[in-house]
Design a protein around this motif. Structure first.
Motif, PDB file in Angstrom:
ATOM      1  N   TYR A 166       0.829  -1.200   0.000  1.00  0.00           N
ATOM      2  CA  TYR A 166       0.000   0.000   0.000  1.00  0.00           C
ATOM      3  C   TYR A 166       0.864   1.250   0.000  1.00  0.00           C
ATOM      4  CZ  TYR A 166       1.223   0.449   4.912  1.00  0.00           C
ATOM      5  OH  TYR A 166       1.932   0.597   6.090  1.00  0.00           O
ATOM      6  N   THR A 167       0.288   2.327  -0.488  1.00  0.00           N
ATOM      7  CA  THR A 167       0.836   3.665  -0.286  1.00  0.00           C
ATOM      8  C   THR A 167      -0.280   4.507   0.290  1.00  0.00           C
ATOM      9  OG1 THR A 167       0.233   4.398  -2.504  1.00  0.00           O
ATOM     10  CG2 THR A 167       2.428   3.478  -2.234  1.00  0.00           C
ATOM     11  N   ALA A 168       0.044   5.270   1.299  1.00  0.00           N
ATOM     12  CA  ALA A 168      -0.989   6.071   1.955  1.00  0.00           C
ATOM     13  C   ALA A 168      -0.347   7.202   2.722  1.00  0.00           C
ATOM     14  CB  ALA A 168      -1.815   5.203   2.907  1.00  0.00           C
ATOM     15  N   THR A 169      -1.108   8.256   2.890  1.00  0.00           N
ATOM     16  CA  THR A 169      -0.677   9.327   3.791  1.00  0.00           C
ATOM     17  C   THR A 169      -1.074   8.942   5.204  1.00  0.00           C
ATOM     18  OG1 THR A 169      -2.755  10.441   3.343  1.00  0.00           O
ATOM     19  CG2 THR A 169      -0.868  11.113   2.044  1.00  0.00           C
ATOM     20  N   GLY A 170      -0.228   9.241   6.134  1.00  0.00           N
ATOM     21  CA  GLY A 170      -0.543   8.918   7.510  1.00  0.00           C
ATOM     22  C   GLY A 170      -0.432   7.434   7.793  1.00  0.00           C
ATOM     23  N   TYR A 171      -1.284   6.966   8.699  1.00  0.00           N
ATOM     24  CA  TYR A 171      -1.223   5.581   9.155  1.00  0.00           C
ATOM     25  C   TYR A 171      -2.564   4.911   8.875  1.00  0.00           C
ATOM     26  CZ  TYR A 171       2.860   7.528  11.377  1.00  0.00           C
ATOM     27  OH  TYR A 171       4.044   8.162  11.598  1.00  0.00           O
ATOM     28  N   PRO A 172      -2.646   4.215   7.749  1.00  0.00           N
ATOM     29  CA  PRO A 172      -3.939   3.642   7.381  1.00  0.00           C
ATOM     30  C   PRO A 172      -4.301   2.427   8.214  1.00  0.00           C
ATOM     31  CG  PRO A 172      -2.274   2.927   5.832  1.00  0.00           C
ATOM     32  CD  PRO A 172      -1.598   3.914   6.765  1.00  0.00           C
ATOM     33  N   SER A 173      -5.582   2.103   8.251  1.00  0.00           N
ATOM     34  CA  SER A 173      -6.031   0.788   8.665  1.00  0.00           C
ATOM     35  C   SER A 173      -6.031  -0.087   7.424  1.00  0.00           C
ATOM     36  CB  SER A 173      -7.445   0.858   9.258  1.00  0.00           C
ATOM     37  OG  SER A 173      -7.447   1.637  10.429  1.00  0.00           O
ATOM     38  N   LEU A 174      -5.789  -1.370   7.605  1.00  0.00           N
ATOM     39  CA  LEU A 174      -5.689  -2.285   6.469  1.00  0.00           C
ATOM     40  C   LEU A 174      -6.684  -3.425   6.627  1.00  0.00           C
ATOM     41  CD1 LEU A 174      -1.793  -2.432   6.237  1.00  0.00           C
ATOM     42  CD2 LEU A 174      -3.342  -1.051   4.845  1.00  0.00           C
ATOM     43  N   PHE A 175      -7.209  -3.865   5.496  1.00  0.00           N
ATOM     44  CA  PHE A 175      -8.283  -4.864   5.511  1.00  0.00           C
ATOM     45  C   PHE A 175      -8.070  -5.884   4.397  1.00  0.00           C
ATOM     46  CE2 PHE A 175     -10.903  -2.160   8.205  1.00  0.00           C
ATOM     47  CZ  PHE A 175     -10.524  -0.883   7.838  1.00  0.00           C
ATOM     48  N   TRP A 176      -8.580  -7.062   4.638  1.00  0.00           N
ATOM     49  CA  TRP A 176      -8.791  -8.041   3.582  1.00  0.00           C
ATOM     50  C   TRP A 176     -10.286  -8.346   3.538  1.00  0.00           C
ATOM     51  CZ3 TRP A 176      -5.957  -9.732  -0.352  1.00  0.00           C
ATOM     52  CH2 TRP A 176      -4.567  -9.560  -0.302  1.00  0.00           C
ATOM     53  N   TYR A 177     -10.848  -8.221   2.310  1.00  0.00           N
ATOM     54  CA  TYR A 177     -12.238  -8.569   2.060  1.00  0.00           C
ATOM     55  C   TYR A 177     -12.280  -9.770   1.127  1.00  0.00           C
ATOM     56  CZ  TYR A 177     -14.132  -4.241   4.072  1.00  0.00           C
ATOM     57  OH  TYR A 177     -14.502  -3.230   4.922  1.00  0.00           O
ATOM     58  N   VAL A 178     -13.355 -10.557   1.230  1.00  0.00           N
ATOM     59  CA  VAL A 178     -13.547 -11.704   0.346  1.00  0.00           C
ATOM     60  C   VAL A 178     -14.892 -11.545  -0.365  1.00  0.00           C
ATOM     61  CG1 VAL A 178     -14.515 -13.110   2.229  1.00  0.00           C
ATOM     62  CG2 VAL A 178     -13.600 -14.230   0.191  1.00  0.00           C
ATOM     63  N   GLN A 179     -14.906 -11.939  -1.626  1.00  0.00           N
ATOM     64  CA  GLN A 179     -16.135 -11.837  -2.424  1.00  0.00           C
ATOM     65  C   GLN A 179     -16.417 -13.162  -3.097  1.00  0.00           C
ATOM     66  OE1 GLN A 179     -16.082  -9.078  -5.787  1.00  0.00           O
ATOM     67  NE2 GLN A 179     -18.211  -8.498  -5.364  1.00  0.00           N
ATOM     68  N   TYR A 180     -17.552 -13.750  -2.751  1.00  0.00           N
ATOM     69  CA  TYR A 180     -17.999 -14.979  -3.399  1.00  0.00           C
ATOM     70  C   TYR A 180     -18.819 -14.611  -4.637  1.00  0.00           C
ATOM     71  CZ  TYR A 180     -16.329 -16.989   0.906  1.00  0.00           C
ATOM     72  OH  TYR A 180     -15.528 -17.351   1.960  1.00  0.00           O
ATOM     73  N   PRO A 181     -18.929 -15.499  -5.604  1.00  0.00           N
ATOM     74  CA  PRO A 181     -19.580 -15.172  -6.880  1.00  0.00           C
ATOM     75  C   PRO A 181     -20.956 -14.543  -6.705  1.00  0.00           C
ATOM     76  CG  PRO A 181     -18.509 -17.299  -7.017  1.00  0.00           C
ATOM     77  CD  PRO A 181     -18.404 -16.875  -5.577  1.00  0.00           C
ATOM     78  N   GLY A 182     -21.163 -13.410  -7.360  1.00  0.00           N
ATOM     79  CA  GLY A 182     -22.457 -12.753  -7.350  1.00  0.00           C
ATOM     80  C   GLY A 182     -22.825 -12.050  -6.070  1.00  0.00           C
ATOM     81  N   GLU A 183     -21.883 -11.973  -5.130  1.00  0.00           N
ATOM     82  CA  GLU A 183     -22.176 -11.386  -3.823  1.00  0.00           C
ATOM     83  C   GLU A 183     -21.382 -10.107  -3.589  1.00  0.00           C
ATOM     84  OE1 GLU A 183     -24.875 -14.250  -3.154  1.00  0.00           O
ATOM     85  OE2 GLU A 183     -24.437 -12.643  -1.717  1.00  0.00           O
ATOM     86  N   GLY A 184     -21.748  -9.393  -2.533  1.00  0.00           N
ATOM     87  CA  GLY A 184     -20.972  -8.234  -2.117  1.00  0.00           C
ATOM     88  C   GLY A 184     -19.723  -8.679  -1.370  1.00  0.00           C
ATOM     89  N   LEU A 185     -18.997  -7.711  -0.855  1.00  0.00           N
ATOM     90  CA  LEU A 185     -17.747  -8.007  -0.159  1.00  0.00           C
ATOM     91  C   LEU A 185     -18.006  -8.254   1.326  1.00  0.00           C
ATOM     92  CD1 LEU A 185     -16.879  -6.403  -2.772  1.00  0.00           C
ATOM     93  CD2 LEU A 185     -14.847  -5.760  -1.479  1.00  0.00           C
ATOM     94  N   GLN A 186     -17.263  -9.214   1.873  1.00  0.00           N
ATOM     95  CA  GLN A 186     -17.348  -9.502   3.312  1.00  0.00           C
ATOM     96  C   GLN A 186     -15.975  -9.259   3.920  1.00  0.00           C
ATOM     97  OE1 GLN A 186     -18.708 -13.528   3.962  1.00  0.00           O
ATOM     98  NE2 GLN A 186     -20.051 -13.445   2.170  1.00  0.00           N
ATOM     99  N   LEU A 187     -15.971  -8.612   5.072  1.00  0.00           N
ATOM    100  CA  LEU A 187     -14.697  -8.405   5.749  1.00  0.00           C
ATOM    101  C   LEU A 187     -14.143  -9.737   6.226  1.00  0.00           C
ATOM    102  CD1 LEU A 187     -12.636  -6.353   6.918  1.00  0.00           C
ATOM    103  CD2 LEU A 187     -13.935  -6.483   9.049  1.00  0.00           C
ATOM    104  N   LEU A 188     -12.881  -9.998   5.901  1.00  0.00           N
ATOM    105  CA  LEU A 188     -12.211 -11.217   6.348  1.00  0.00           C
ATOM    106  C   LEU A 188     -11.383 -10.944   7.616  1.00  0.00           C
ATOM    107  CD1 LEU A 188     -11.510 -14.193   5.841  1.00  0.00           C
ATOM    108  CD2 LEU A 188      -9.675 -13.407   4.320  1.00  0.00           C
ATOM    109  N   LEU A 189     -10.568  -9.908   7.567  1.00  0.00           N
ATOM    110  CA  LEU A 189      -9.772  -9.534   8.731  1.00  0.00           C
ATOM    111  C   LEU A 189      -9.267  -8.113   8.565  1.00  0.00           C
ATOM    112  CD1 LEU A 189      -6.588  -9.691   7.694  1.00  0.00           C
ATOM    113  CD2 LEU A 189      -6.985 -12.128   7.906  1.00  0.00           C
ATOM    114  N   LYS A 190      -8.765  -7.555   9.680  1.00  0.00           N
ATOM    115  CA  LYS A 190      -8.256  -6.191   9.608  1.00  0.00           C
ATOM    116  C   LYS A 190      -7.112  -6.006  10.599  1.00  0.00           C
ATOM    117  CE  LYS A 190     -11.237  -3.956  13.064  1.00  0.00           C
ATOM    118  NZ  LYS A 190     -12.219  -2.862  13.307  1.00  0.00           N
TER     119      LYS A 190
END
Lengths: 112, 114
Positions: free
Chosen positions: A25-49
């Motif tokens: 990543y590149t970001a200003t300041g100190y970002p929070s970071l996330f991994w999301y997972v998306q199953y076919p035809g669905e929205g995104l679900q948070l996996l971890l942060k």
């Protein structure tokens, strides 16, 4: 501006194999970071942060460690299952407006 | 468990027609996002609201797209006129808007422009 770069896919593994999906990543300041997972035809679900340097996020056997020195947040799992087949997105959130920026996604297919 | 609600789930429209999507965020979430996700790509932010105010709409094609969140709760995204290139998944997400909180996504609206 902020950006997230993910390992290009698709990734195909056999069941019980070790998984790594790279994310930087590149970001200003100190970002929070996330991994999301998306199953076919669905929205995104948070996996971890992870919200600060050296934090380790974990869920369902997946882990990722916030590495400030390498600006990375690589996703790992020791033994993947067929049910882990999905698209995985790395994301960062930073700035006063908490802007959420996504990587391009990595398609994972796990074969039995 | 609270969810972000979106409707419709699927929409097919002819080019040059108007189309609208609706989103109801999780109760108490001050921040609402609309993203567009083209097949095979990551979500791209179209507009971000904090309560009823637009925080960022720099990537919203304002000649044809509009978004509102009049009472700071639910939101509508409109496209008029629709173009073939607008075919995509439109995702709504919400968060508490405070430091380190994650965004929760709805199931999205799959738009096909023919």
């Amino acid at each position: 501006g902020n950006s997230v770069t993910q390992m290009e896919g698709p990734v195909t593994l056999s069941e019980e194999a070790f998984l790594t999906i790279n994310c930087t990543y590149t970001a200003t300041g100190y970002p929070s970071l996330f991994w999301y997972v998306q199953y076919p035809g669905e929205g995104l679900q948070l996996l971890l942060k992870a919200t600060k340097a050296d934090d380790k996020g974990s869920n369902k056997g997946f882990e990722a460690t916030y590495r400030k020195e390498t600006t990375s947040f690589h996703l790992e799992k020791g033994s993947v299952q067929v049910s882990d087949s999905a698209v995985y997105f790395c994301a960062s959130s930073s700035g006063s407006a908490r802007q959420l920026t996504f990587g391009s996604g990595t398609q994972l297919t796990v074969l039995p | 468990e609270a969810e972000v609600a979106q409707s419709p789930r699927y929409k097919i429209t002819e080019k040059s027609q108007a189309v609208a999507f609706w989103c109801d965020p999780i109760s108490g979430h001050a921040t609402l996002y609309w993203y567009r996700q083209i097949l095979g790509q990551g979500p791209e932010l179209l507009v971000q609201f904090q309560d009823e105010s637009v925080v960022d709409d720099s990537q919203l094609p304002k000649d044809r797209f509009s978004a509102e969140r009049l009472k700071g709760v639910d939101s509508t995204l409109k496209i008029q006129p629709a173009e073939l290139g607008d075919s995509a998944m439109y995702l709504c997400a919400s968060s508490r808007g405070t430091l380190n909180t994650e965004a929760f996504f709805g199931q999205g609206t799959r738009l096909t422009v023919v």
